[in-house]
Design a protein around this motif. Structure first.
Motif: not given
Length: 207
Positions: A88-109
């Motif tokens: 799996s590749i998390d395409n929103r990895a920068a918005s994840s809280l930890t590396r074990e979870l997948y991110g849901l994006g940012f608010i206001n960047g």
């Protein structure tokens, strides 16, 4: 004597030149294998989970709020029995809280909206063989029992009595559980409409 010194100096220069040349080279090796079989992964619902519209007032300010627990059916069909892993590749990895979870994006960047996690459940191989999920953090060298599918981790199917190696599989069917959570809202700007923006790429890796 002059001739001798000139010859010695020339020899030293040649030796130095050879050493310099040897230190200035490096080998490139291109390798791999072309295999006759191929596998095609598919997800039910087109791989889309839509939480619809959620009121900000229904979200907890002091704790995360779980907004959904969905199960997709995932299948992998191959031309013949073959060893493979799912990556799996998390395409929103920068918005994840930890590396074990997948991110849901940012608010206001810069405000991390939340996360989701994946679990592999109820694995069936070749239509009838019950299997267990296993994971590898080193691209398939060492395997261990695990049903949480973290970003970047290899996942595969193993027999119920051996969690140290994958099974050759022609057809794999499993339930992919997706649990979505919004972060505590006291640090989020929810004054405007916010998009829940999770995205991951699930791919087959041949072993």
């Amino acid at each position: 004597m002059k001739i001798l010194l000139t010859t010695l100096a020339t020899s030293v220069l040649l030796l130095g030149s050879t050493a310099t040349f040897a230190a200035s080279t490096v080998d490139l090796v291109v390798k791999g294998k072309i295999i006759p079989a191929a596998c095609t992964p598919e997800l039910s619902r087109g791989g889309v989970i839509d939480h619809g519209k959620i009121s900000a007032k229904d979200l907890r300010p002091d704790n995360p709020t779980q907004i959904g627990n969905h199960v997709l059916t995932m299948t992998v069909d191959c031309d013949a029995p073959i060893l493979f892993a799912l990556h799996s590749i998390d395409n929103r990895a920068a918005s994840s809280l930890t590396r074990e979870l997948y991110g849901l994006g940012f608010i206001n960047g810069d405000q991390k909206l939340g996360w989701y996690n994946l679990q592999m459940l109820n694995l069936v191989v070749n239509d009838s063989i019950v299997a267990q999920p296993i994971a590898s953090a080193d691209q398939g060298n060492i395997w261990y029992r695990e049903n949480h599918w973290e970003p970047g981790i290899y996942m595969s199917a193993a027999s119920m009595d051996d969690d140290t190696q994958p099974l050759p599989v022609e057809k794999l069917r499993l339930d992919l559980q997706v649990i979505s959570t919004i972060a505590r809202t006291d640090g989020l700007d929810l004054s405007n409409e916010v998009n829940i923006d999770g995205s991951a790429t699930l791919e087959v890796k041949y072993l």
